[in-house]
Design an enzyme around this catalytic site. Structure first.
Site, PDB file in Angstrom:
ATOM      1  N   ASP A   1       0.879  -1.171   0.000  1.00 24.06           N
ATOM      2  CA  ASP A   1       0.000   0.000   0.000  1.00 24.06           C
ATOM      3  C   ASP A   1       0.918   1.223   0.000  1.00 24.06           C
ATOM      4  O   ASP A   1       2.118   1.111   0.279  1.00 24.06           O
ATOM      5  CB  ASP A   1      -0.870  -0.041   1.272  1.00 24.06           C
ATOM      6  CG  ASP A   1      -1.552   1.277   1.560  1.00 24.06           C
ATOM      7  OD1 ASP A   1      -2.252   1.784   0.652  1.00 24.06           O
ATOM      8  OD2 ASP A   1      -1.373   1.820   2.665  1.00 24.06           O
TER       9      ASP A   1
ATOM     10  N   ASP B   1      -0.163   5.224   0.853  1.00 25.59           N
ATOM     11  CA  ASP B   1      -0.397   6.255   1.880  1.00 25.59           C
ATOM     12  C   ASP B   1      -0.565   5.630   3.262  1.00 25.59           C
ATOM     13  O   ASP B   1      -1.450   4.820   3.464  1.00 25.59           O
ATOM     14  CB  ASP B   1      -1.629   7.087   1.513  1.00 25.59           C
ATOM     15  CG  ASP B   1      -1.379   7.920   0.265  1.00 25.59           C
ATOM     16  OD1 ASP B   1      -2.122   7.766  -0.715  1.00 25.59           O
ATOM     17  OD2 ASP B   1      -0.419   8.702   0.257  1.00 25.59           O
TER      18      ASP B   1
ATOM     19  N   GLY C   1      -9.636  10.434  -3.244  1.00 25.87           N
ATOM     20  CA  GLY C   1      -9.852  11.855  -2.942  1.00 25.87           C
ATOM     21  C   GLY C   1     -11.141  12.397  -3.515  1.00 25.87           C
ATOM     22  O   GLY C   1     -11.864  13.157  -2.842  1.00 25.87           O
TER      23      GLY C   1
ATOM     24  N   GLU D   1     -13.898  10.743  -4.239  1.00 22.71           N
ATOM     25  CA  GLU D   1     -15.006  10.160  -3.466  1.00 22.71           C
ATOM     26  C   GLU D   1     -15.107  10.841  -2.098  1.00 22.71           C
ATOM     27  O   GLU D   1     -16.191  11.057  -1.571  1.00 22.71           O
ATOM     28  CB  GLU D   1     -14.785   8.650  -3.304  1.00 22.71           C
ATOM     29  CG  GLU D   1     -14.816   7.858  -4.608  1.00 22.71           C
ATOM     30  CD  GLU D   1     -13.506   7.888  -5.375  1.00 22.71           C
ATOM     31  OE1 GLU D   1     -12.578   8.638  -4.985  1.00 22.71           O
ATOM     32  OE2 GLU D   1     -13.422   7.188  -6.408  1.00 22.71           O
ATOM     33  N   ARG D   2     -13.935  11.179  -1.532  1.00 20.74           N
ATOM     34  CA  ARG D   2     -13.925  11.809  -0.201  1.00 20.74           C
ATOM     35  C   ARG D   2     -14.572  13.200  -0.258  1.00 20.74           C
ATOM     36  O   ARG D   2     -15.309  13.594   0.634  1.00 20.74           O
ATOM     37  CB  ARG D   2     -12.481  11.902   0.298  1.00 20.74           C
ATOM     38  CG  ARG D   2     -12.303  12.135   1.777  1.00 20.74           C
ATOM     39  CD  ARG D   2     -10.861  11.882   2.184  1.00 20.74           C
ATOM     40  NE  ARG D   2     -10.497  10.505   1.876  1.00 20.74           N
ATOM     41  CZ  ARG D   2      -9.281  10.137   1.483  1.00 20.74           C
ATOM     42  NH1 ARG D   2      -8.310  11.023   1.317  1.00 20.74           N
ATOM     43  NH2 ARG D   2      -9.025   8.876   1.243  1.00 20.74           N
TER      44      ARG D   2
HETATM   45  C1  XBP Z   1      -5.041   6.432   0.552  1.00 20.39           C
HETATM   46  C2  XBP Z   1      -6.226   7.058  -0.044  1.00 20.39           C
HETATM   47  C3  XBP Z   1      -6.054   8.143  -1.067  1.00 20.39           C
HETATM   48  C4  XBP Z   1      -5.336   9.342  -0.442  1.00 20.39           C
HETATM   49  C5  XBP Z   1      -5.583  10.590  -1.237  1.00 20.39           C
HETATM   50  O1  XBP Z   1      -4.565   5.541  -0.426  1.00 20.39           O
HETATM   51  O2  XBP Z   1      -7.337   6.650   0.266  1.00 20.39           O
HETATM   52  O3  XBP Z   1      -7.354   8.525  -1.480  1.00 20.39           O
HETATM   53  O4  XBP Z   1      -5.907   9.577   0.866  1.00 20.39           O
HETATM   54  O5  XBP Z   1      -5.109  10.392  -2.564  1.00 20.39           O
HETATM   55  P1  XBP Z   1      -3.783   4.159  -0.004  1.00 20.39           P
HETATM   56  P2  XBP Z   1      -6.048  10.814  -3.806  1.00 20.39           P
HETATM   57  O6  XBP Z   1      -3.753   4.062   1.507  1.00 20.39           O
HETATM   58  O7  XBP Z   1      -4.606   3.065  -0.652  1.00 20.39           O
HETATM   59  O8  XBP Z   1      -2.416   4.329  -0.594  1.00 20.39           O
HETATM   60  O9  XBP Z   1      -6.584  12.207  -3.503  1.00 20.39           O
HETATM   61  O10 XBP Z   1      -5.135  10.778  -5.003  1.00 20.39           O
HETATM   62  O11 XBP Z   1      -7.128   9.767  -3.836  1.00 20.39           O
HETATM   63 MG    MG Z   2      -2.963   3.335   3.182  1.00 17.34          MG
END
Ligand code: XBP
Ligand code: MG
Length: 258
Positions: free
Chosen positions: A9, A11, A52, A54-55
């Site tokens: 993964d 983030d 992001g 969707e958030r």
């Molecule tokens: C984490 C997420 C991502 C980031 C934001 O991804 O859910 O949406 O928070 O990035 P992971 P984006 O833990 O699966 O790596 O705004 O590009 O979605």
């Molecule tokens: Mg993550």
């Protein structure tokens, strides 16, 4: 050795990046003249939604319903998120945020041990490219495939991203392990048939990691030994290939919070 591949993964796992994401979201909101501001507490709740775009939608419908009529969300969200992503990449490229303890060590060890490696993330592809640019060339080149938010129709906790990573590796889940930081990520990997080692990220502590095969504080390295929170002890104070292979061979211990 039973273990053939690691699936990472991004983030929260490779690096603690969510504070940079949160800053990027807030700066983009300001540039678009929105008086939206996500503090840590609210962002921690919004992270239950992966992706992001969707958030942002979740926030608009959940907290700004009275503005929906004036906002043309289907047109606004893609533009807002594209700007957020530009800001995020500027922040990531210039920030001092380093990979979490043990991440680059394990990536290099896994490569040395002949393991294949993949990335399975719901973040945007350009964010991963910027991150990989910051890693050493031998680590950067270790990834046989990179699956990102743009490659899937459904994001974590849906297993799609991990199913595509397994297809890209050409391996069955029984020969692989996933490394995750959040309950959503663990659920996605387990639903794809994978065993998961969880190292809870700063926003995910206290989440339910009972589906993980093991939970560790972090992956550990020389001056920063790691502790097991649930699962086999880390005798050498680090998550290394031998420990991961033994975990996989043992069938992994799922169940029981951590
Ligand atoms: C984490 C997420 C991502 C980031 C934001 O991804 O859910 O949406 O928070 O990035 P992971 P984006 O833990 O699966 O790596 O705004 O590009 O979605
Ligand atoms: Mg993550």
């Amino acid at each position: 050795m039973r273990l053939r591949a690691l699936i990472w993964d991004v983030d929260g796992t490779i690096l603690e990046s969510e504070e940079l994401h949160r800053a990027a979201f807030n700066r983009a909101f300001g540039e678009f003249g929105l008086d939206w501001s996500w503090d840590r507490e609210l962002y921690g709740r919004l992270l239950a939604v992966a992706g992001g775009k969707e958030r942002i939608m979740q926030y608009a419908f959940g907290f700004r319903r009275e503005e929906l009529r004036a906002l043309n969300l289907p047109a606004l969200v893609p533009r807002l998120h594209a700007r957020k992503t530009e800001i995020y990449n500027e922040l990531l490229a210039s920030s001092q945020v380093a990979p979490r303890p043990g991440v680059t060590r394990l990536m290099a060890e896994a490569r040395e041990a002949g393991l294949r490696q993949a990335i399975a993330t719901t973040t945007s592809r350009v964010n991963v490219a910027t991150l990989l640019e910051r890693l050493s060339p031998e680590v950067r080149d270790a990834f046989a495939c990179v699956i990102t938010g743009e490659d899937v129709r459904r994001k974590k906790p849906d297993p799609e991203v991990y199913v595509l990573a397994l297809e890209g590796l050409g391996l069955p889940p029984e020969r692989c392990l996933a490394l995750e930081d959040s309950a959503n990520g663990v659920r996605a990997a387990v639903a794809a048939g994978l065993r998961v080692v969880a190292a809870p990220g700063e926003y995910a502590r206290g989440e339910d990691f009972s589906a993980a095969a093991a939970v560790v504080e972090h992956l550990g390295e020389g001056r920063q030994p790691a502790r097991t929170l649930r699962g086999p002890e880390l005798a050498r104070g680090v998550v290394d290939v031998a420990w991961l292979d033994e975990l996989l061979a043992s069938g992994g211990v799922s169940g029981g919070g951590a």
